[in-house]
Motif scaffolding. Structure first.
Motif, short mmCIF file in Angstrom:
data_model
loop_
_atom_site.label_atom_id
_atom_site.label_comp_id
_atom_site.label_asym_id
_atom_site.label_seq_id
_atom_site.Cartn_x
_atom_site.Cartn_y
_atom_site.Cartn_z
N VAL A 177 30.88 -6.16 23.58
CA VAL A 177 30.21 -5.67 22.37
C VAL A 177 30.87 -6.25 21.12
CG1 VAL A 177 29.72 -3.61 20.99
CG2 VAL A 177 29.37 -3.56 23.46
N LEU A 178 32.19 -6.33 21.13
CA LEU A 178 32.92 -6.92 20.00
C LEU A 178 32.48 -8.36 19.76
CD1 LEU A 178 35.22 -6.91 17.87
CD2 LEU A 178 36.77 -7.60 19.72
N ILE A 179 32.37 -9.13 20.82
CA ILE A 179 31.95 -10.54 20.70
C ILE A 179 30.54 -10.62 20.11
CG2 ILE A 179 31.36 -12.61 22.01
CD1 ILE A 179 33.66 -11.87 23.93
N LEU A 180 29.66 -9.73 20.55
CA LEU A 180 28.29 -9.70 20.02
C LEU A 180 28.28 -9.37 18.53
CD1 LEU A 180 26.36 -7.88 22.90
CD2 LEU A 180 26.19 -10.29 22.26
N ILE A 181 29.09 -8.38 18.13
CA ILE A 181 29.14 -7.98 16.71
C ILE A 181 29.69 -9.12 15.85
CG2 ILE A 181 30.25 -6.41 15.07
CD1 ILE A 181 30.27 -4.30 17.29
N MET A 182 30.70 -9.81 16.37
CA MET A 182 31.30 -10.92 15.61
C MET A 182 30.38 -12.13 15.57
SD MET A 182 35.25 -10.59 16.95
CE MET A 182 35.98 -11.75 15.81
N SER A 183 29.63 -12.36 16.64
CA SER A 183 28.76 -13.53 16.72
C SER A 183 27.45 -13.34 15.96
CB SER A 183 28.45 -13.87 18.18
OG SER A 183 29.63 -14.08 18.92
N PHE A 184 26.97 -12.08 15.91
CA PHE A 184 25.69 -11.81 15.28
C PHE A 184 25.86 -10.69 14.24
CE2 PHE A 184 24.90 -13.19 19.67
CZ PHE A 184 24.12 -14.32 19.44
N PRO A 185 26.27 -11.06 13.01
CA PRO A 185 26.49 -10.05 11.96
C PRO A 185 25.26 -9.20 11.67
CG PRO A 185 27.45 -12.15 11.32
CD PRO A 185 26.65 -12.40 12.57
N ILE A 186 24.07 -9.70 12.00
CA ILE A 186 22.84 -8.96 11.72
C ILE A 186 22.83 -7.62 12.45
CG2 ILE A 186 21.53 -10.00 13.61
CD1 ILE A 186 20.24 -9.06 10.10
N ILE A 187 23.55 -7.51 13.57
CA ILE A 187 23.62 -6.24 14.31
C ILE A 187 24.18 -5.15 13.40
CG2 ILE A 187 24.71 -5.03 16.25
CD1 ILE A 187 24.71 -7.67 17.77
N SER A 188 25.17 -5.51 12.61
CA SER A 188 25.78 -4.53 11.69
C SER A 188 25.02 -4.42 10.39
CB SER A 188 27.23 -4.94 11.40
OG SER A 188 27.98 -5.08 12.58
N LEU A 189 24.45 -5.52 9.91
CA LEU A 189 23.90 -5.55 8.55
C LEU A 189 22.42 -5.26 8.49
CD1 LEU A 189 25.81 -8.70 7.22
CD2 LEU A 189 26.42 -6.30 6.94
N LEU A 190 21.74 -5.13 9.65
CA LEU A 190 20.29 -4.95 9.64
C LEU A 190 19.89 -3.70 8.87
CD1 LEU A 190 17.49 -5.85 10.64
CD2 LEU A 190 17.88 -4.44 12.69
N ILE A 191 20.49 -2.57 9.17
CA ILE A 191 20.10 -1.31 8.52
C ILE A 191 20.55 -1.28 7.05
CG2 ILE A 191 20.35 1.19 8.55
CD1 ILE A 191 20.53 1.08 11.57
N PRO A 192 21.80 -1.64 6.72
CA PRO A 192 22.18 -1.64 5.29
C PRO A 192 21.33 -2.60 4.45
CG PRO A 192 24.12 -1.75 6.67
CD PRO A 192 22.95 -1.92 7.59
N ASN A 193 21.00 -3.76 5.02
CA ASN A 193 20.21 -4.74 4.26
C ASN A 193 18.75 -4.31 4.07
OD1 ASN A 193 22.42 -6.37 4.04
ND2 ASN A 193 21.79 -7.84 5.59
N SER A 194 18.32 -3.35 4.88
CA SER A 194 16.92 -2.91 4.76
C SER A 194 16.72 -1.89 3.65
CB SER A 194 16.44 -2.32 6.09
OG SER A 194 17.15 -1.12 6.39
N LEU A 195 17.84 -1.46 3.04
CA LEU A 195 17.73 -0.48 1.94
C LEU A 195 17.10 -1.11 0.71
CD1 LEU A 195 21.13 1.40 2.23
CD2 LEU A 195 18.89 2.26 2.84
#
Length: 445
Positions: A427-445
């Protein structure tokens, strides 16, 4: 003496004090104060201590005063109080009760329910260690009585407890946001998808474990009716309502994270009294425990603020940034090095201590590479989450070990944890490789 050398020596001194078990608050405050005094006393080239007393005391007291009077910091006692009140009002455990009914027929259903219960507990309390301690008392002894494999019965709860770091509200996100001056509301929203991803990964780990070793979890032989499922789901509504207030209120811009915390505390008290699950004695005990925990966190935070101000005086951060720039490290190598540092520190130190010790150097470094601080916050919290179950310390593992006592040797718990660590790293590798996983909801504001 060169300021950067003083800064590097200070870091070494703090680590040395921590190695001999000096509490991190005292270590940071002592080294930060002494280091600040030395810098002010040697600014003219000669050692003049009389010129250092006034600026040192001014810096120490002003920084700690400003931090303690920070509006955002008020979220910490509010969310801690919410966790204690919700637990005593029997709100936090209802997610586990509902999940146990719904997952009864799934292989390893009680272990899965424990992880889901940890996720639900985390969505209200924001504390990983509190989650592991509380859910461990409920879930692990019950699984052991049912004949579950000892490693599965304990490791699943220890791993599930780490979800409190990522799933909002998270005390670690609050501290990160204060020290990096990033939006705490955005950090909360950024942690939702990685938290859900981690939870699903744990459930998958349990499913594969039991499928490959059926004897690890006894099959369910009872009867679950549709009415049982409906009643279990309805019984979980207070926890879902509180989580909805936090996330929905922040996402919909109805109120800030601090306001969400205050509203949820009031709602939890009202629900507890209305359902006759909460007494005045329970409320008093909850507030007393909140004061104790908050005092410890505030002491660490104030000490860290003194240390951060001292590090800024030394100029060591720009020196390290320039050194890394001159080395021309690729972003991948840099992130791998940062991850390695956090994983190694996570083997020996507690999460708050690691964060306040490393952020003064890490934040300028990642900013120089143009990384998003919200995304980096999720990466850091995920690394700290992994540290909670990484040997030889693994705080959550020791919490569960204290709960089950001699019934399960600690090496059995660690042997089960390795399966969950593997999925955590993925999961850590996925989060680091694809920042959109973390930023999708904040960026949708």
């Amino acid at each position: 003496m060169d300021g950067s050398i003083i800064g590097i020596c200070a870091f070494a001194a703090v680590i040395g004090l921590l190695a001999i078990r000096v509490p991190i608050a005292f270590a940071l405050a002592a080294i930060g104060t002494i280091g600040t005094f030395v810098i002010f006393a040697t600014r003219t080239g000669a050692f003049t201590p009389d010129r250092a007393v006034r600026p040192t005391t001014s810096l120490v007291f002003s920084n700690s005063f400003d931090l303690i009077h920070s509006y955002d910091l008020s979220m910490i006692p509010l969310f801690i109080a919410l966790g204690h009140i919700a637990y005593r009002a029997d709100i936090t455990t209802r997610i586990y009760d509902a999940a146990r009914v719904w997952l009864a027929r799934v292989p390893g259903g009680v272990a899965m329910a424990s992880v889901v219960g940890c996720g639900g507990f985390s969505a209200i309390t924001g504390s990983s260690i509190a989650c592991a301690s509380t859910m461990g008392r409920i879930c692990s002894p019950e699984m052991l009585r049912m004949g579950y494999d000892k490693s599965l019965a304990t490791a699943s709860v220890a791993a599930g407890g780490t979800l409190g770091s990522l799933i909002p509200p998270s005390v670690l996100f609050i501290i990160y946001g204060i020290f990096t001056e990033t939006s705490i509301s955005s950090l909360f929203l950024a942690g939702i998808l990685p938290g859900i991803l981690s939870l699903l990964g744990f459930l998958l780990t349990i499913f594969i474990w039991v499928k490959r070793k059926p004897g690890a979890a006894p099959a369910f032989t009872g009867v679950i009716t549709g009415r049982d499922k409906w009643l279990a789901a309805v019984g979980a509504w207070p926890a879902l309502a509180l989580f909805g207030l936090i996330v929905g209120g922040i996402y919909g811009w109805f109120f800030t994270a601090t306001e969400a915390a205050a509203i949820c505390v009031a709602a939890a008290i009202l629900i507890g009294f209305a359902q006759r699950k909460l007494t005045l004695t329970d409320l008093w005990e909850s507030l007393r425990e909140t004061c104790i925990q908050t005092s410890a966190i505030f002491l660490i935070a104030a000490s860290a603020k003194i240390f951060v101000a001292f590090i800024a005086l030394t100029g060591v951060a720009p020196v390290i940034v320039n050194g890394v720039s001159d080395a021309q490290l690729s972003p991948v190598v840099l992130l791998a090095a940062i991850a390695l540092i956090y994983l190694v520190l996570g083997m020996f130190l507690d999460p708050i201590g690691i964060m306040v010790l490393t952020l003064p150097l890490m934040v300028p470094l990642v900013e120089s590479y143009g990384f998003n601080l919200i995304w980096f916050g999720v990466v850091v919290i995920k690394l700290l989450e992994i540290g909670l179950i990484t040997p030889p310390v693994g705080l959550n593992v020791f919490v569960i070990s204290n709960v089950v006592g001699k019934a399960v040797p600690i090496d059995r718990i660690f042997s089960g944890i390795t399966r969950f660590l593997a999925i955590d790293v993925l999961v850590l590798i996925l989060i680091m490789s694809f920042p959109i996983i973390s930023l999708l909801i904040p960026n949708s504001l």
